[in-house]
Motif scaffolding. Structure first.
Motif, mmCIF file in Angstrom:
data_model
loop_
_atom_site.group_PDB
_atom_site.id
_atom_site.type_symbol
_atom_site.label_atom_id
_atom_site.label_comp_id
_atom_site.label_asym_id
_atom_site.label_seq_id
_atom_site.Cartn_x
_atom_site.Cartn_y
_atom_site.Cartn_z
ATOM 1 N N ILE A 242 37.547 48.464 39.426
ATOM 2 C CA ILE A 242 38.138 48.204 38.097
ATOM 3 C C ILE A 242 39.482 47.528 38.280
ATOM 4 O O ILE A 242 40.286 47.918 39.137
ATOM 5 C CB ILE A 242 38.331 49.517 37.311
ATOM 6 N N LEU A 243 39.744 46.528 37.442
ATOM 7 C CA LEU A 243 41.064 45.914 37.361
ATOM 8 C C LEU A 243 41.414 45.736 35.893
ATOM 9 O O LEU A 243 40.583 45.275 35.096
ATOM 10 C CB LEU A 243 41.090 44.566 38.088
ATOM 11 N N GLY B 17 46.867 44.936 37.003
ATOM 12 C CA GLY B 17 46.855 44.058 38.166
ATOM 13 C C GLY B 17 46.477 44.706 39.474
ATOM 14 O O GLY B 17 46.505 44.052 40.519
ATOM 15 N N GLN B 18 46.107 45.963 39.471
ATOM 16 C CA GLN B 18 45.773 46.696 40.700
ATOM 17 C C GLN B 18 44.273 46.987 40.709
ATOM 18 O O GLN B 18 43.798 47.857 39.989
ATOM 19 C CB GLN B 18 46.578 48.003 40.758
ATOM 20 N N VAL C 143 31.710 42.072 35.242
ATOM 21 C CA VAL C 143 31.724 42.175 33.783
ATOM 22 C C VAL C 143 33.174 42.099 33.323
ATOM 23 O O VAL C 143 34.035 42.791 33.869
ATOM 24 C CB VAL C 143 31.098 43.502 33.309
ATOM 25 N N VAL C 144 33.457 41.277 32.323
ATOM 26 C CA VAL C 144 34.781 41.231 31.700
ATOM 27 C C VAL C 144 34.641 41.674 30.253
ATOM 28 O O VAL C 144 33.825 41.131 29.504
ATOM 29 C CB VAL C 144 35.405 39.831 31.768
ATOM 30 N N PHE C 145 35.430 42.681 29.880
ATOM 31 C CA PHE C 145 35.458 43.205 28.512
ATOM 32 C C PHE C 145 36.854 42.982 27.965
ATOM 33 O O PHE C 145 37.831 43.515 28.500
ATOM 34 C CB PHE C 145 35.092 44.690 28.534
ATOM 35 N N VAL D 140 39.401 44.423 30.630
ATOM 36 C CA VAL D 140 38.782 45.162 31.736
ATOM 37 C C VAL D 140 37.959 44.204 32.586
ATOM 38 O O VAL D 140 37.080 43.503 32.077
ATOM 39 C CB VAL D 140 37.858 46.285 31.204
ATOM 40 N N GLU D 141 38.245 44.167 33.892
ATOM 41 C CA GLU D 141 37.381 43.503 34.864
ATOM 42 C C GLU D 141 36.644 44.585 35.637
ATOM 43 O O GLU D 141 37.262 45.406 36.308
ATOM 44 C CB GLU D 141 38.182 42.625 35.823
#
Length: 465
Positions: free
Chosen positions: A155-156, A144-145, A182-184, A169-170
């Motif tokens: 990166i979040l 969340g950070q 990108v969302v993984f 991963v955002e």
């Protein structure tokens, strides 16, 4: 910007995806390919991501098919940061040292049994020194950070609900003044699984990279597994037999212990000894205990009366090979949990060799058993089976409990993708970490969520976004 799928394309192993902009080269995961020895060696020995030129690795979680070739990457010259959650850093350090140790032991065994001229072909991919060195590159980011790791990279990590520390991963990337997201998913978990919090949701992204391992399947309810465990243990104890549970050290063993602890707290277990015969499981369970605050609401309720959700009176962790061997000659009923989950290696193989031929005993298979493994032969009751070069008749009961899979199923995907659609959907979608049938099913579930038809990539395929 572009994505190159370097692993887990059309298969569920060797996760590795390269993201490139004009300024950055970032690797999502660096997993070991697991399969036949020669094919695995060829795939794991050669990197197509130019390790020395990578800016960073972003690690979704600590399963070996996602992190297991990080030491090989280090050996090939990578020295950048590896971003992950704090629990993933702890677990990966244990898993990588263990993987290096097993490789060394396997190589030494093979050297003694093959032509010395072939010795180079069976050298370990990396050593324990490489495993320890690459762990020094871990840089942790809490859930969340959102973290700026460069002027053009953010990166979040969101909860993925797959194993402790697993993350969605955002990744926000800037190029020529324009930001793309990108969302993984890494390995997306299930709702309602014990111990773990449910997967979190994400907002609109330009590129979604999602796993699809079980996109064409509905899992049995996880909660029913606890009652099944109780039934099987009570029945086997009543006839003074032993219960042998092959289980993976990471995730599955902790789930089983959590259920057994709950049954014990309700006085629903027979008073027989119970053993965890896996030093790796013991070490990983200690990490789970250090991160109880990051577990689900049910665990928090248990902690109000029981600070150790993975232990109870009568449970012992076996340490030495001698202690393990002595269990095979123990009289009376007991339960032993030992790795590996598909019965291919580890201490559980010895317990099976000594226990399969006794009709009083029960073997509980707790998950998917791949084709060609001893676990699959037991599941299909192909008696006799060869165990450690000995033919053994299957007279023990074989029970199969498949409700503890930690991967999302079709219903979970439908929910998660549907929520993404309500939040704006995605530009492009790529389905990885999946065989052909499940991948096609996952793509069909995604079709209404993304702007373009979902892509099921081939190895090495490039996707621009």
């Amino acid at each position: 910007m572009k994505l190159t799928v370097l692993g887990a394309a059309g298969e569920v192993t060797g996760s590795q995806h390269l993201i490139e902009t004009s300024m950055r080269r970032l690797l999502l995961d660096c997993g070991l390919f697991q399969g036949h020895r020669a094919e695995s060696r060829a795939k794991n020995s050669h990197f197509h991501c130019r390790p020395k030129e990578l800016d960073a690795v972003i690690l979704s979680h600590a399963h070996i098919d996602h992190c297991g070739n990080l030491p090989g990457l280090y050996k090939a010259g990578f020295r950048g940061p590896i971003f992950c959650t704090p629990p993933t850093a702890e677990i990966a350090a244990v898993m990588l040292r263990d993987a290096a140790k097993i490789q060394g032991e396997d190589a030494e065994y093979l050297r003694r049994h093959v032509d010395p001229r072939d010795a180079r072909a069976i050298e370990p991919l990396y050593t324990e020194e490489h495993a320890r060195a690459v762990c020094d590159l871990f840089e942790t980011i809490p859930y969340g950070q959102r973290e700026d790791v460069g002027k053009d990279v953010r990166i979040l990590f969101r909860e993925a609900g797959h194993i402790l520390g697993s993350a969605i991963v955002e990744l926000d990337l800037e190029e020529q003044g324009e930001w793309k997201r990108v969302v993984f998913t890494g390995d997306l978990g299930r709702r309602g699984l014990p111990i773990l919090r449910d997967p979190q949701l994400v907002d609109r992204c330009d590129l979604l990279i999602t796993e699809g391992t079980y996109g064409n399947r509905i899992h049995p309810e996880a909660g029913a597994q606890e009652l099944e465990l109780q039934r099987i243990i009570q029945r086997t104890a009543a006839r003074e037999g032993r219960v042998i549970i092959p289980a993976f050290a990471l995730g599955r063993t902790q789930n089983i212990l959590y259920y057994l602890n709950d049954l014990n707290n309700q006085n629903l277990l027979p008073r027989i000894p119970m053993y965890v015969d896996s030093p790796l499981s013991r070490e990983l369970t200690q990490i789970y205990l250090r991160h109880l605050n990051e577990m689900d609401a049910a665990v928090q309720r248990v902690r109000q009366a029981d600070e150790h959700p993975f232990s109870f009176p009568g449970l012992q962790f076996i340490r030495t090979p001698q202690e393990s061997a002595s269990l095979n000659y123990r009289k009376g009923s007991f339960v032993v949990i030992a790795s590996s989950g598909m019965c291919e290696s580890g201490r559980v193989v010895h317990h099976l060799k000594h226990g399969l031929a006794d009709e009083k005993n029960t073997v509980i298979l707790m998950g998917f058993q791949a084709q060609g493994t001893l676990g699959r032969r037991l599941q299909e009751r192909r008696s006799p089976v060869k165990v450690l070069n000995r033919e053994v008749e299957i007279r023990a009961d074989i029970e199969c409990l498949t409700g503890l899979s930690a991967h999302a199923d079709a219903a979970d995907f439908q929910w998660w993708f549907g929520e993404l659609g309500k939040r704006g959907g995605c530009g492009k979608a790529v389905v990885v970490h999946s065989e052909e049938g499940p991948a096609a099913a996952t793509a069909a579930l995604l079709a209404d969520v993304c702007d373009e038809p979902p892509i099921v990539p081939k190895p090495g395929e490039v996707v621009e976004f």
